[in-house]
Design an enzyme around this catalytic site. Sequence first.
Site, PDB file in Angstrom:
ATOM      1  N   CYS A 120     -30.152 -15.290   3.232  1.00 39.38           N
ATOM      2  CA  CYS A 120     -30.975 -14.488   4.124  1.00 39.38           C
ATOM      3  C   CYS A 120     -31.647 -13.415   3.288  1.00 39.38           C
ATOM      4  O   CYS A 120     -31.114 -13.015   2.248  1.00 39.38           O
ATOM      5  CB  CYS A 120     -30.129 -13.844   5.218  1.00 39.38           C
ATOM      6  SG  CYS A 120     -31.146 -13.153   6.525  1.00 39.38           S
ATOM      7  N   CYS A 122     -32.464 -10.238   4.372  1.00 42.43           N
ATOM      8  CA  CYS A 122     -32.368  -8.844   4.853  1.00 42.43           C
ATOM      9  C   CYS A 122     -31.728  -7.871   3.859  1.00 42.43           C
ATOM     10  O   CYS A 122     -32.071  -6.688   3.871  1.00 42.43           O
ATOM     11  CB  CYS A 122     -31.683  -8.774   6.210  1.00 42.43           C
ATOM     12  SG  CYS A 122     -30.078  -9.578   6.295  1.00 42.43           S
ATOM     13  N   CYS A 130     -34.977 -10.172   8.151  1.00 35.58           N
ATOM     14  CA  CYS A 130     -34.422 -11.382   7.537  1.00 35.58           C
ATOM     15  C   CYS A 130     -35.489 -12.311   6.973  1.00 35.58           C
ATOM     16  O   CYS A 130     -35.155 -13.361   6.403  1.00 35.58           O
ATOM     17  CB  CYS A 130     -33.561 -12.125   8.558  1.00 35.58           C
ATOM     18  SG  CYS A 130     -32.202 -11.115   9.179  1.00 35.58           S
ATOM     19  N   LYS A 196     -26.800 -18.313  16.273  1.00 38.79           N
ATOM     20  CA  LYS A 196     -26.533 -16.920  15.904  1.00 38.79           C
ATOM     21  C   LYS A 196     -27.300 -16.017  16.859  1.00 38.79           C
ATOM     22  O   LYS A 196     -28.532 -16.056  16.915  1.00 38.79           O
ATOM     23  CB  LYS A 196     -26.967 -16.675  14.461  1.00 38.79           C
ATOM     24  CG  LYS A 196     -26.798 -15.217  14.031  1.00 38.79           C
ATOM     25  CD  LYS A 196     -27.137 -15.024  12.570  1.00 38.79           C
ATOM     26  CE  LYS A 196     -27.073 -13.567  12.181  1.00 38.79           C
ATOM     27  NZ  LYS A 196     -27.417 -13.344  10.768  1.00 38.79           N
ATOM     28  N   ARG A 218     -33.668  -7.536  15.657  1.00 36.17           N
ATOM     29  CA  ARG A 218     -33.802  -8.943  15.259  1.00 36.17           C
ATOM     30  C   ARG A 218     -33.966  -9.877  16.463  1.00 36.17           C
ATOM     31  O   ARG A 218     -33.743 -11.078  16.361  1.00 36.17           O
ATOM     32  CB  ARG A 218     -32.563  -9.366  14.457  1.00 36.17           C
ATOM     33  CG  ARG A 218     -32.215  -8.479  13.263  1.00 36.17           C
ATOM     34  CD  ARG A 218     -31.418  -9.265  12.244  1.00 36.17           C
ATOM     35  NE  ARG A 218     -30.665  -8.474  11.291  1.00 36.17           N
ATOM     36  CZ  ARG A 218     -31.183  -7.759  10.291  1.00 36.17           C
ATOM     37  NH1 ARG A 218     -32.489  -7.694  10.136  1.00 36.17           N
ATOM     38  NH2 ARG A 218     -30.384  -7.106   9.453  1.00 36.17           N
ATOM     39  N   GLU A 234     -29.802 -25.280  19.569  1.00 36.21           N
ATOM     40  CA  GLU A 234     -29.897 -24.802  18.177  1.00 36.21           C
ATOM     41  C   GLU A 234     -28.919 -25.578  17.283  1.00 36.21           C
ATOM     42  O   GLU A 234     -29.254 -25.942  16.162  1.00 36.21           O
ATOM     43  CB  GLU A 234     -29.577 -23.300  18.107  1.00 36.21           C
ATOM     44  CG  GLU A 234     -30.686 -22.393  18.644  1.00 36.21           C
ATOM     45  CD  GLU A 234     -31.682 -21.973  17.569  1.00 36.21           C
ATOM     46  OE1 GLU A 234     -31.657 -22.534  16.454  1.00 36.21           O
ATOM     47  OE2 GLU A 234     -32.497 -21.068  17.862  1.00 36.21           O
ATOM     48  N   LYS A 249     -21.980 -17.748  16.110  1.00 30.33           N
ATOM     49  CA  LYS A 249     -21.755 -16.362  15.714  1.00 30.33           C
ATOM     50  C   LYS A 249     -22.391 -15.436  16.727  1.00 30.33           C
ATOM     51  O   LYS A 249     -23.560 -15.650  17.058  1.00 30.33           O
ATOM     52  CB  LYS A 249     -22.389 -16.139  14.337  1.00 30.33           C
ATOM     53  CG  LYS A 249     -22.266 -14.724  13.839  1.00 30.33           C
ATOM     54  CD  LYS A 249     -22.951 -14.572  12.517  1.00 30.33           C
ATOM     55  CE  LYS A 249     -22.991 -13.100  12.188  1.00 30.33           C
ATOM     56  NZ  LYS A 249     -23.913 -12.797  11.150  1.00 30.33           N
ATOM     57  N   SER A 276     -18.070  -8.429  12.202  1.00 29.24           N
ATOM     58  CA  SER A 276     -17.603  -7.096  11.827  1.00 29.24           C
ATOM     59  C   SER A 276     -17.282  -6.228  13.045  1.00 29.24           C
ATOM     60  O   SER A 276     -16.268  -5.533  13.075  1.00 29.24           O
ATOM     61  CB  SER A 276     -18.657  -6.425  10.955  1.00 29.24           C
ATOM     62  OG  SER A 276     -19.918  -6.381  11.619  1.00 29.24           O
ATOM     63  N   TYR A 315     -12.705 -11.183   8.545  1.00 30.67           N
ATOM     64  CA  TYR A 315     -12.241 -10.099   7.684  1.00 30.67           C
ATOM     65  C   TYR A 315     -10.718  -9.986   7.735  1.00 30.67           C
ATOM     66  O   TYR A 315     -10.113  -9.324   6.912  1.00 30.67           O
ATOM     67  CB  TYR A 315     -12.914  -8.778   8.100  1.00 30.67           C
ATOM     68  CG  TYR A 315     -14.425  -8.913   8.070  1.00 30.67           C
ATOM     69  CD1 TYR A 315     -15.107  -8.900   6.851  1.00 30.67           C
ATOM     70  CD2 TYR A 315     -15.162  -9.134   9.234  1.00 30.67           C
ATOM     71  CE1 TYR A 315     -16.476  -9.082   6.804  1.00 30.67           C
ATOM     72  CE2 TYR A 315     -16.528  -9.312   9.197  1.00 30.67           C
ATOM     73  CZ  TYR A 315     -17.189  -9.286   7.977  1.00 30.67           C
ATOM     74  OH  TYR A 315     -18.537  -9.494   7.931  1.00 30.67           O
TER      75      TYR A 315
HETATM   76  C1  PBG Z   1     -27.413 -11.504   7.576  1.00 28.98           C
HETATM   77  C2  PBG Z   1     -26.077 -11.510   8.211  1.00 28.98           C
HETATM   78  C3  PBG Z   1     -25.555 -10.630   9.187  1.00 28.98           C
HETATM   79  C4  PBG Z   1     -24.229 -11.001   9.383  1.00 28.98           C
HETATM   80  C5  PBG Z   1     -23.982 -12.096   8.569  1.00 28.98           C
HETATM   81  N1  PBG Z   1     -25.138 -12.402   7.864  1.00 28.98           N
HETATM   82  C6  PBG Z   1     -26.157  -9.457   9.851  1.00 28.98           C
HETATM   83  C7  PBG Z   1     -27.319  -9.604  10.745  1.00 28.98           C
HETATM   84  O1  PBG Z   1     -27.771 -10.706  11.071  1.00 28.98           O
HETATM   85  O2  PBG Z   1     -27.848  -8.558  11.115  1.00 28.98           O
HETATM   86  C8  PBG Z   1     -23.247 -10.324  10.309  1.00 28.98           C
HETATM   87  C9  PBG Z   1     -21.808 -10.471   9.945  1.00 28.98           C
HETATM   88  C10 PBG Z   1     -20.860  -9.547  10.628  1.00 28.98           C
HETATM   89  O3  PBG Z   1     -21.213  -8.768  11.520  1.00 28.98           O
HETATM   90  O4  PBG Z   1     -19.678  -9.564  10.240  1.00 28.98           O
HETATM   91  N2  PBG Z   1     -28.449 -11.980   8.341  1.00 28.98           N
HETATM   92 ZN    ZN Z   2     -30.547 -11.402   7.643  1.00 36.14          ZN
END
Ligand code: PBG
Ligand code: ZN
Length: 326
Positions: A120, A122, A130, A196, A218, A234, A249, A276, A315
Amino acid sequence: MHYKRFHPYRINTETRDKHADVWLNAEDFIYPYFVVDGENKQEPIATLKGIHRFSVDRLLIDLERTVLAGIDKILLFGVVEADKKNVEGSWSKHDESVVCKAIRAVKQQFPKVMVITDICLCAYTNHGHCGILNNRGDIENDLTLAKLADMALAHARAGADMVSPSAMMDGQVLAIGQALNNNGFNHVNIMGYSAKYASNFYGPFRDAAQSAPGKGNRKSYQMDFRTRHQGIDEVASDIEEGANWVMVKPAHTYLDVIARATHRFPEIPMAAYHTSGEFMMIVAAAEKNLLDEHEAMIEALTAIKRAGASYIISYYARNYSERIKY
Ligand code: PBG
Ligand code: ZN
């Protein structure tokens, strides 16, 4: 009146263990790592308890402990210095990016560890989106595809086992797959971040990866959480484009999507990302003595597997694996 008695299944630990049919093991996990340039760095991430940003040398030391816990799959994220970021995130395709350095080092010292990399832009763009933006500030999907393919190729050259596009650009799996095939990397697999969602549960990660968008959000490229069928579409589309694994996700708050997608596509490995924010909700609640962190961790992660996920990006992966062995 006749009724069925369920209490005998639960009468003591032994019977409960005997009747349990969802077991979560170290091999089910993928452990995320954040890597930074430099040496001898192990910076705690304030927003992600127990997680650090590692320079490559320290990553190798930490990995010994992870491998000892039985974990054999990792997901690498690069954390990029501000002076290496630009409008098109061009550092992402560089062979000397910290992710490429980490891949080479890990594969040399731990050849059996499966190295997966996040694809990605970003963390590499100065605007934090992204993909490529046009002058109206909107995402240019098709221009972004080539950048993602270049980034995936760099990681493949460095020795990645699997690349995992998370940008949510339409056609990203196809574009990356074609680039890999055209350059002799057919053996490198692709895990699509297929379904996602534009989620509130990514906050701590964006802090960790320094990848938050400067302006806007986003929602024009990640999925709307009010859509039920699109998640399956998707996933179907990533499989059609040639994804080897797919992903949902977030995980804990999207168990329905995991369940429906795995029911529909039982033949393809499904990963789920315990994000996270979902992780830190448990941590924060435990800090307030609202729950037992260890028990809540087991319950949340087991629920993700029970929903149908084959692999869990978490994590908590090491924390869980060091304490629980079947
Ligand atoms: C990058 C990406 C993100 C996460 C994984 N890859 C952040 C986003 O899309 O803003 C999030 C992972 C997490 O929250 O643990 N695009
Ligand atoms: Zn990204």
